[in-house]
Design a protein around this motif. Structure first.
Motif, mmCIF file in Angstrom:
data_model
loop_
_atom_site.group_PDB
_atom_site.id
_atom_site.type_symbol
_atom_site.label_atom_id
_atom_site.label_comp_id
_atom_site.label_asym_id
_atom_site.label_seq_id
_atom_site.Cartn_x
_atom_site.Cartn_y
_atom_site.Cartn_z
ATOM 1 N N TRP A 237 1.399 8.137 4.878
ATOM 2 C CA TRP A 237 2.534 7.324 4.725
ATOM 3 C C TRP A 237 3.345 7.664 5.537
ATOM 4 C CZ3 TRP A 237 1.878 9.238 -0.969
ATOM 5 C CH2 TRP A 237 0.953 8.241 -1.475
ATOM 6 N N ASP B 298 11.280 2.271 1.524
ATOM 7 C CA ASP B 298 10.694 1.825 0.038
ATOM 8 C C ASP B 298 10.889 2.824 -1.163
ATOM 9 O OD1 ASP B 298 8.944 0.115 1.349
ATOM 10 O OD2 ASP B 298 8.748 1.123 2.222
ATOM 11 N N LEU B 299 11.005 4.404 -1.100
ATOM 12 C CA LEU B 299 11.317 4.789 -1.940
ATOM 13 C C LEU B 299 12.216 6.239 -1.449
ATOM 14 C CD1 LEU B 299 10.102 6.435 -4.625
ATOM 15 C CD2 LEU B 299 8.436 7.200 -3.387
ATOM 16 N N ARG C 232 13.473 2.362 -4.753
ATOM 17 C CA ARG C 232 12.604 2.904 -5.590
ATOM 18 C C ARG C 232 13.727 4.474 -5.723
ATOM 19 N NH1 ARG C 232 11.215 -0.917 -10.014
ATOM 20 N NH2 ARG C 232 10.464 -2.249 -9.231
ATOM 21 N N GLN D 19 3.065 6.827 -6.122
ATOM 22 C CA GLN D 19 1.878 5.897 -5.202
ATOM 23 C C GLN D 19 2.646 4.909 -6.445
ATOM 24 O OE1 GLN D 19 -2.233 7.639 -6.310
ATOM 25 N NE2 GLN D 19 -3.083 7.613 -4.235
ATOM 26 N N ALA E 73 7.415 -0.921 -6.191
ATOM 27 C CA ALA E 73 7.834 -1.733 -5.175
ATOM 28 C C ALA E 73 6.653 -3.049 -4.462
ATOM 29 C CB ALA E 73 8.494 0.069 -4.134
ATOM 30 N N ALA E 74 6.326 -2.686 -4.075
ATOM 31 C CA ALA E 74 5.111 -3.833 -3.750
ATOM 32 C C ALA E 74 5.506 -5.156 -4.906
ATOM 33 C CB ALA E 74 3.383 -2.969 -3.544
ATOM 34 N N MET F 106 3.713 0.023 7.015
ATOM 35 C CA MET F 106 2.917 1.297 6.172
ATOM 36 C C MET F 106 4.142 1.359 5.494
ATOM 37 S SD MET F 106 2.840 4.906 8.412
ATOM 38 C CE MET F 106 1.186 4.199 8.993
ATOM 39 N N PRO F 107 4.805 2.366 4.603
ATOM 40 C CA PRO F 107 5.539 2.328 3.134
ATOM 41 C C PRO F 107 5.908 3.576 3.786
ATOM 42 C CG PRO F 107 3.577 2.253 1.439
ATOM 43 C CD PRO F 107 3.019 2.309 3.218
ATOM 44 N N HIS F 108 7.539 3.482 3.804
ATOM 45 C CA HIS F 108 8.210 4.551 4.204
ATOM 46 C C HIS F 108 9.117 5.442 3.640
ATOM 47 C CE1 HIS F 108 11.444 4.926 7.605
ATOM 48 N NE2 HIS F 108 11.210 5.752 7.615
ATOM 49 N N ILE F 109 9.179 6.233 3.453
ATOM 50 C CA ILE F 109 9.975 7.479 2.286
ATOM 51 C C ILE F 109 10.950 8.470 2.918
ATOM 52 C CG2 ILE F 109 8.940 8.938 0.246
ATOM 53 C CD1 ILE F 109 5.839 7.970 0.427
ATOM 54 N N LEU G 260 5.606 2.903 -5.391
ATOM 55 C CA LEU G 260 5.530 1.828 -4.267
ATOM 56 C C LEU G 260 4.808 1.652 -5.114
ATOM 57 C CD1 LEU G 260 4.632 4.506 -1.272
ATOM 58 C CD2 LEU G 260 6.532 3.608 -1.444
#
Length: 471
Positions: free
Chosen positions: A28, A49-50, A77, A116, A122-123, A3-6, A119
């Motif tokens: 997220w 990730d952001l 990012r 979005q 970033a991917a 899962m993306p981590h912000i 992310l």
């Protein structure tokens, strides 16, 4: 898939809670921080990730937070939001690598769409297997990657060598980000960019009244880097007088601000870099031998592009994707002929020259495949053959001496640039896209000087492409 981590940073409690709630509702994983200092500590503990941060924060502002977190891990990012966006902030934010700017107040769907996109980028970037923010899979680069964590463990002085444009500052940033000093500042100073008369004050600071115009105390770079890392780029350009003072800083861990009779203790790690051959400067009496041995405790070499040809196409594709995002262009790739030109060019300006080329194409071409005709003339093969350097074929019997051929090509290219610029070194350096100091050192090393009549080359010299032009 993870899962993306912000990480969200906002000093207003209601604003922070709103952002956490909205982003969490999208599935997220979100963590919050209410100050720059808390953000850096939170960021150090986990991989994000952001980072979504307000510009106006108590203590360190959003751009300073960006500098701190990028020193820990460069690939993240960043979205910067503010109610006070203007052209100056926009330029500075983009210069420092902010991926997107968001003006408050903003609508929820605009926020979600921007996150979005960031992310997704970033991917895509993750496929490049960035090593401390650097791209390259050649054996020489992997040797460098392996050394960085070991070097970072100690406070020993490091000397980073390599030609101009190879990425020596990225190596310094990587060493700092992996060290125990990573929570403190990394302060850089280009020793070749500041006039000699100002260098001592810039490095060690000065007291009010130390000289005409010194109306306030000034903290030098050593003080600014307290507890962290001081990166001295182009150390070979320092005067002999300042070399003595750098030697004292290394030996005694103390220094004197200009105008002060009281020494101050220095708590910094010294990392230096140069594109000169310091041993040759020592032999010429232009660099202190004792300082050279103090600096050269751990030498790290950053290879030039010609030393790692296998990385050229990888770097070109990486910059294409990166600069498509930055300039909102839609370049798709390279034709086989264009790739062959990139692979066959010696890249005297190294990685910086390649990045600048792709940036120019992103702006001027904008979309579609990059073809051979889109490249500057100097990259298109015939220009190389006109210089008398036959790169495509080896002799039928025996072998060529690679170093001699490269040296001959460089010698001819230097003469060509000097003739075309009427022996104006500033203009010649601009044509070659190298620093003037680099040009001067090459001319000295090759014993090239202006004769009574400029030498005639044994071939018709093609026109070099001026990097400031659009051709």
């Amino acid at each position: 898939m993870a899962m993306p981590h912000i990480l969200v940073v906002d000093d207003e409690p209601l604003g922070l809670a709103y952002l956490q709630r909205v982003l969490s509702a999208e599935g997220w994983e979100v963590e919050g921080a209410s100050s720059g200092e808390q953000a850096v500590e939170t960021y150090r503990g986990r991989d994000f990730d952001l980072v979504l941060t307000d510009y106006r924060l108590p203590g360190r502002d959003g751009l300073q937070v960006l500098e701190d977190i990028r020193a820990i891990r460069a690939e993240v990012r960043v979205i910067l939001f503010s109610a006070f966006l203007d052209d100056d902030l926009d330029r500075e934010a983009r210069r420092q690598g902010v991926d997107r700017l968001l003006c408050k107040p903003f609508r929820r769907k605009v926020l979600i769409a921007m996150v979005q996109e960031a992310l997704a980028e970033a991917a895509r970037a993750a496929k490049w297997s960035l090593h401390f923010g650097m791209v390259g899979e050649s054996e020489m680069m992997h040797t460098l990657y392996q050394k960085i964590p070991r070097v970072a463990e100690s406070d020993t002085t490091v000397l980073i060598t390599g030609a101009s444009g190879t990425g020596k500052e990225l190596v310094a940033q990587a060493i700092h980000s992996q060290s125990r000093r990573r929570g403190k500042p990394l302060v850089a100073l280009n020793c070749g960019a500041i006039p000699e008369g100002l260098m001592e004050s810039e490095l060690f600071g000065h007291l009010r009244g130390a000289f005409t115009g010194a109306i306030l105390d000034h903290a030098g770079r050593v003080e600014q880097a307290d507890g962290g890392t001081l990166f001295l780029d182009e150390i070979g350009d320092l005067s002999l007088t300042l070399q003595v003072k750098i030697l004292r800083l290394l030996q005694e861990r103390e220094y004197y601000p200009v105008g002060s009779a009281q020494s101050r203790k220095a708590n910094v790690r010294i990392v230096t870099a140069t594109n000169h051959n310091l041993e040759e400067l020592v032999a010429a009496g232009r660099f202190r031998e004792d300082l050279f041995y103090r600096l050269n405790v751990i030498p790290l070499h950053v290879p030039a592009m010609r030393e790692k040809p296998a990385d050229i196409l990888l770097l070109a594709q990486y910059f294409l994707e990166k600069l498509n995002r930055l300039h909102h262009s839609r370049l798709e790739g390279f034709s086989p002929e264009a790739l062959a030109c990139l692979q066959g060019y010696p890249w005297p300006g190294n990685v910086r020259e390649l990045e600048n080329l792709i940036a120019r194409l992103a702006i001027l071409k904008g979309e579609g495949d990059i073809r051979k005709a889109d490249l500057p003339a100097v990259l298109q093969g015939p220009a190389l053959h006109a210089l008398g350097l036959q790169t495509a074929a080896l002799p039928a019997a025996g072998a060529i001496n690679f170093r001699e051929e490269v040296d001959r090509f460089e010698h001819q290219l230097l003469l060509q640039a000097l003739q075309q610029s009427n022996w104006n070194k500033n203009k010649a350096a601009e044509l070659l896209k190298i620093n003037r100091t680099t040009l001067v050192e090459k001319l000295k090393r090759k014993k090239i000087s202006r004769p009574v009549a400029a030498p005639t080359l044994p071939f018709p010299p093609p026109r070099l492409v001026n990097p400031s032009s659009n051709s």
